[in-house]
Design a protein around this motif. Structure first.
Motif, PDB file in Angstrom:
ATOM      1  N   TRP A 120     -20.575  50.816  27.702  1.00  0.00           N
ATOM      2  CA  TRP A 120     -21.711  50.290  28.458  1.00  0.00           C
ATOM      3  C   TRP A 120     -22.400  51.422  29.228  1.00  0.00           C
ATOM      4  CZ3 TRP A 120     -25.094  46.701  28.748  1.00  0.00           C
ATOM      5  CH2 TRP A 120     -25.751  46.394  29.939  1.00  0.00           C
ATOM      6  N   GLY A 121     -21.619  52.214  29.917  1.00  0.00           N
ATOM      7  CA  GLY A 121     -22.168  53.312  30.712  1.00  0.00           C
ATOM      8  C   GLY A 121     -22.845  54.377  29.873  1.00  0.00           C
ATOM      9  N   GLU A 122     -22.328  54.611  28.677  1.00  0.00           N
ATOM     10  CA  GLU A 122     -22.895  55.623  27.787  1.00  0.00           C
ATOM     11  C   GLU A 122     -23.982  55.033  26.885  1.00  0.00           C
ATOM     12  OE1 GLU A 122     -19.363  57.026  25.845  1.00  0.00           O
ATOM     13  OE2 GLU A 122     -18.692  58.104  27.624  1.00  0.00           O
ATOM     14  N   LYS A 123     -24.286  53.761  27.083  1.00  0.00           N
ATOM     15  CA  LYS A 123     -25.324  53.056  26.300  1.00  0.00           C
ATOM     16  C   LYS A 123     -25.111  53.194  24.795  1.00  0.00           C
ATOM     17  CE  LYS A 123     -28.848  53.665  29.896  1.00  0.00           C
ATOM     18  NZ  LYS A 123     -28.318  52.978  30.889  1.00  0.00           N
ATOM     19  N   LYS A 124     -23.863  53.001  24.385  1.00  0.00           N
ATOM     20  CA  LYS A 124     -23.506  53.116  22.971  1.00  0.00           C
ATOM     21  C   LYS A 124     -23.551  51.779  22.238  1.00  0.00           C
ATOM     22  CE  LYS A 124     -20.667  57.250  23.220  1.00  0.00           C
ATOM     23  NZ  LYS A 124     -19.346  57.815  22.958  1.00  0.00           N
ATOM     24  N   GLN A 125     -23.771  50.708  22.977  1.00  0.00           N
ATOM     25  CA  GLN A 125     -23.774  49.381  22.352  1.00  0.00           C
ATOM     26  C   GLN A 125     -24.929  48.572  22.941  1.00  0.00           C
ATOM     27  OE1 GLN A 125     -19.943  47.575  22.592  1.00  0.00           O
ATOM     28  NE2 GLN A 125     -20.462  45.878  21.281  1.00  0.00           N
ATOM     29  N   PRO A 126     -25.683  47.882  22.102  1.00  0.00           N
ATOM     30  CA  PRO A 126     -26.783  47.055  22.605  1.00  0.00           C
ATOM     31  C   PRO A 126     -26.273  45.929  23.513  1.00  0.00           C
ATOM     32  CG  PRO A 126     -26.913  47.296  20.214  1.00  0.00           C
ATOM     33  CD  PRO A 126     -25.592  47.860  20.651  1.00  0.00           C
ATOM     34  N   ILE A 127     -27.145  45.448  24.372  1.00  0.00           N
ATOM     35  CA  ILE A 127     -26.785  44.427  25.351  1.00  0.00           C
ATOM     36  C   ILE A 127     -26.191  43.180  24.693  1.00  0.00           C
ATOM     37  CG2 ILE A 127     -27.752  42.785  27.031  1.00  0.00           C
ATOM     38  CD1 ILE A 127     -29.687  45.088  27.846  1.00  0.00           C
ATOM     39  N   THR A 128     -26.859  42.661  23.693  1.00  0.00           N
ATOM     40  CA  THR A 128     -26.390  41.407  23.084  1.00  0.00           C
ATOM     41  C   THR A 128     -25.029  41.566  22.426  1.00  0.00           C
ATOM     42  OG1 THR A 128     -28.639  40.588  22.794  1.00  0.00           O
ATOM     43  CG2 THR A 128     -26.941  39.599  21.413  1.00  0.00           C
ATOM     44  N   SER A 129     -24.803  42.660  21.716  1.00  0.00           N
ATOM     45  CA  SER A 129     -23.499  42.811  21.069  1.00  0.00           C
ATOM     46  C   SER A 129     -22.395  43.067  22.105  1.00  0.00           C
ATOM     47  CB  SER A 129     -23.525  43.896  19.995  1.00  0.00           C
ATOM     48  OG  SER A 129     -23.648  45.165  20.555  1.00  0.00           O
ATOM     49  N   MET A 130     -22.709  43.786  23.181  1.00  0.00           N
ATOM     50  CA  MET A 130     -21.729  44.000  24.257  1.00  0.00           C
ATOM     51  C   MET A 130     -21.394  42.662  24.916  1.00  0.00           C
ATOM     52  SD  MET A 130     -19.831  45.940  26.285  1.00  0.00           S
ATOM     53  CE  MET A 130     -20.356  47.622  26.026  1.00  0.00           C
ATOM     54  N   TYR A 131     -22.404  41.886  25.234  1.00  0.00           N
ATOM     55  CA  TYR A 131     -22.208  40.581  25.844  1.00  0.00           C
ATOM     56  C   TYR A 131     -21.359  39.680  24.950  1.00  0.00           C
ATOM     57  CZ  TYR A 131     -23.308  35.951  27.659  1.00  0.00           C
ATOM     58  OH  TYR A 131     -23.203  34.669  28.144  1.00  0.00           O
ATOM     59  N   ASN A 132     -21.719  39.617  23.666  1.00  0.00           N
ATOM     60  CA  ASN A 132     -20.974  38.767  22.730  1.00  0.00           C
ATOM     61  C   ASN A 132     -19.522  39.207  22.608  1.00  0.00           C
ATOM     62  OD1 ASN A 132     -23.245  37.215  22.250  1.00  0.00           O
ATOM     63  ND2 ASN A 132     -23.821  38.327  20.410  1.00  0.00           N
ATOM     64  N   GLU A 133     -19.285  40.501  22.552  1.00  0.00           N
ATOM     65  CA  GLU A 133     -17.909  40.996  22.466  1.00  0.00           C
ATOM     66  C   GLU A 133     -17.121  40.616  23.714  1.00  0.00           C
ATOM     67  OE1 GLU A 133     -15.407  45.130  21.661  1.00  0.00           O
ATOM     68  OE2 GLU A 133     -17.598  45.154  21.456  1.00  0.00           O
ATOM     69  N   LEU A 134     -17.738  40.766  24.884  1.00  0.00           N
ATOM     70  CA  LEU A 134     -17.062  40.406  26.128  1.00  0.00           C
ATOM     71  C   LEU A 134     -16.776  38.907  26.201  1.00  0.00           C
ATOM     72  CD1 LEU A 134     -18.957  42.762  28.549  1.00  0.00           C
ATOM     73  CD2 LEU A 134     -16.476  42.655  28.298  1.00  0.00           C
ATOM     74  N   ILE A 135     -17.732  38.095  25.802  1.00  0.00           N
ATOM     75  CA  ILE A 135     -17.524  36.637  25.808  1.00  0.00           C
ATOM     76  C   ILE A 135     -16.375  36.273  24.871  1.00  0.00           C
ATOM     77  CG2 ILE A 135     -18.545  34.448  25.042  1.00  0.00           C
ATOM     78  CD1 ILE A 135     -19.457  35.238  27.805  1.00  0.00           C
ATOM     79  N   ASP A 136     -16.341  36.887  23.699  1.00  0.00           N
ATOM     80  CA  ASP A 136     -15.262  36.611  22.737  1.00  0.00           C
ATOM     81  C   ASP A 136     -13.891  36.942  23.319  1.00  0.00           C
ATOM     82  OD1 ASP A 136     -17.143  35.808  20.888  1.00  0.00           O
ATOM     83  OD2 ASP A 136     -17.032  37.648  19.694  1.00  0.00           O
ATOM     84  N   ILE A 137     -13.827  37.995  24.103  1.00  0.00           N
ATOM     85  CA  ILE A 137     -12.544  38.436  24.661  1.00  0.00           C
ATOM     86  C   ILE A 137     -12.182  37.662  25.925  1.00  0.00           C
ATOM     87  CG2 ILE A 137     -11.302  40.373  25.735  1.00  0.00           C
ATOM     88  CD1 ILE A 137     -13.069  42.234  23.975  1.00  0.00           C
ATOM     89  N   VAL A 138     -13.122  37.541  26.846  1.00  0.00           N
ATOM     90  CA  VAL A 138     -12.851  36.983  28.180  1.00  0.00           C
ATOM     91  C   VAL A 138     -12.851  35.464  28.188  1.00  0.00           C
ATOM     92  CG1 VAL A 138     -13.682  36.889  30.559  1.00  0.00           C
ATOM     93  CG2 VAL A 138     -13.758  39.041  29.312  1.00  0.00           C
ATOM     94  N   GLU A 139     -13.760  34.871  27.442  1.00  0.00           N
ATOM     95  CA  GLU A 139     -13.907  33.427  27.476  1.00  0.00           C
ATOM     96  C   GLU A 139     -13.892  32.843  26.059  1.00  0.00           C
ATOM     97  OE1 GLU A 139     -17.443  32.706  29.754  1.00  0.00           O
ATOM     98  OE2 GLU A 139     -16.607  33.659  31.515  1.00  0.00           O
ATOM     99  N   PRO A 140     -12.797  33.024  25.330  1.00  0.00           N
ATOM    100  CA  PRO A 140     -12.760  32.571  23.930  1.00  0.00           C
ATOM    101  C   PRO A 140     -12.930  31.065  23.784  1.00  0.00           C
ATOM    102  CG  PRO A 140     -10.573  33.216  24.667  1.00  0.00           C
ATOM    103  CD  PRO A 140     -11.538  33.602  25.742  1.00  0.00           C
ATOM    104  N   GLU A 141     -12.602  30.298  24.824  1.00  0.00           N
ATOM    105  CA  GLU A 141     -12.753  28.846  24.734  1.00  0.00           C
ATOM    106  C   GLU A 141     -14.220  28.427  24.680  1.00  0.00           C
ATOM    107  OE1 GLU A 141     -12.717  30.029  29.016  1.00  0.00           O
ATOM    108  OE2 GLU A 141     -11.379  30.435  27.372  1.00  0.00           O
ATOM    109  N   LYS A 142     -15.140  29.289  25.129  1.00  0.00           N
ATOM    110  CA  LYS A 142     -16.568  28.979  25.081  1.00  0.00           C
ATOM    111  C   LYS A 142     -17.178  29.304  23.717  1.00  0.00           C
ATOM    112  CE  LYS A 142     -17.657  29.276  29.930  1.00  0.00           C
ATOM    113  NZ  LYS A 142     -18.553  29.855  30.938  1.00  0.00           N
ATOM    114  N   VAL A 143     -16.457  30.038  22.897  1.00  0.00           N
ATOM    115  CA  VAL A 143     -16.960  30.408  21.572  1.00  0.00           C
ATOM    116  C   VAL A 143     -16.644  29.269  20.624  1.00  0.00           C
ATOM    117  CG1 VAL A 143     -16.788  32.055  19.676  1.00  0.00           C
ATOM    118  CG2 VAL A 143     -16.594  32.850  22.050  1.00  0.00           C
TER     119      VAL A 143
END
Length: 65
Positions: free
Chosen positions: A41-64
């Motif tokens: 995130w800090g190095e801007k190596k991943q777009p916002i939407t893909s970073m957000y989706n990856e985090l949601i998949d990991i942190v809140e898998p029940e919402k997926v």
């Protein structure tokens, strides 16, 4: 002013605002993964939407569906 008149999609802005909170939440679950994603995130190596989706998949898998 309507949303369509904004220079940035409001959904992208909402996702961008959630990323730090999701990273903090992940840091309590998996510190190493949180650091890895924080670096991306800090190095801007991943777009916002893909970073957000990856985090949601990991942190809140029940919402997926």
């Amino acid at each position: 002013m309507e949303f369509k008149d904004l220079p940035i999609d409001p959904e992208i802005l909402k996702k961008r605002m959630q990323i730090p909170k999701l990273l903090a939440k992940l840091s309590y679950q998996d510190e190493e993964e949180a650091i890895r994603l924080m670096r991306q995130w800090g190095e801007k190596k991943q777009p916002i939407t893909s970073m957000y989706n990856e985090l949601i998949d990991i942190v809140e898998p029940e919402k997926v569906s």
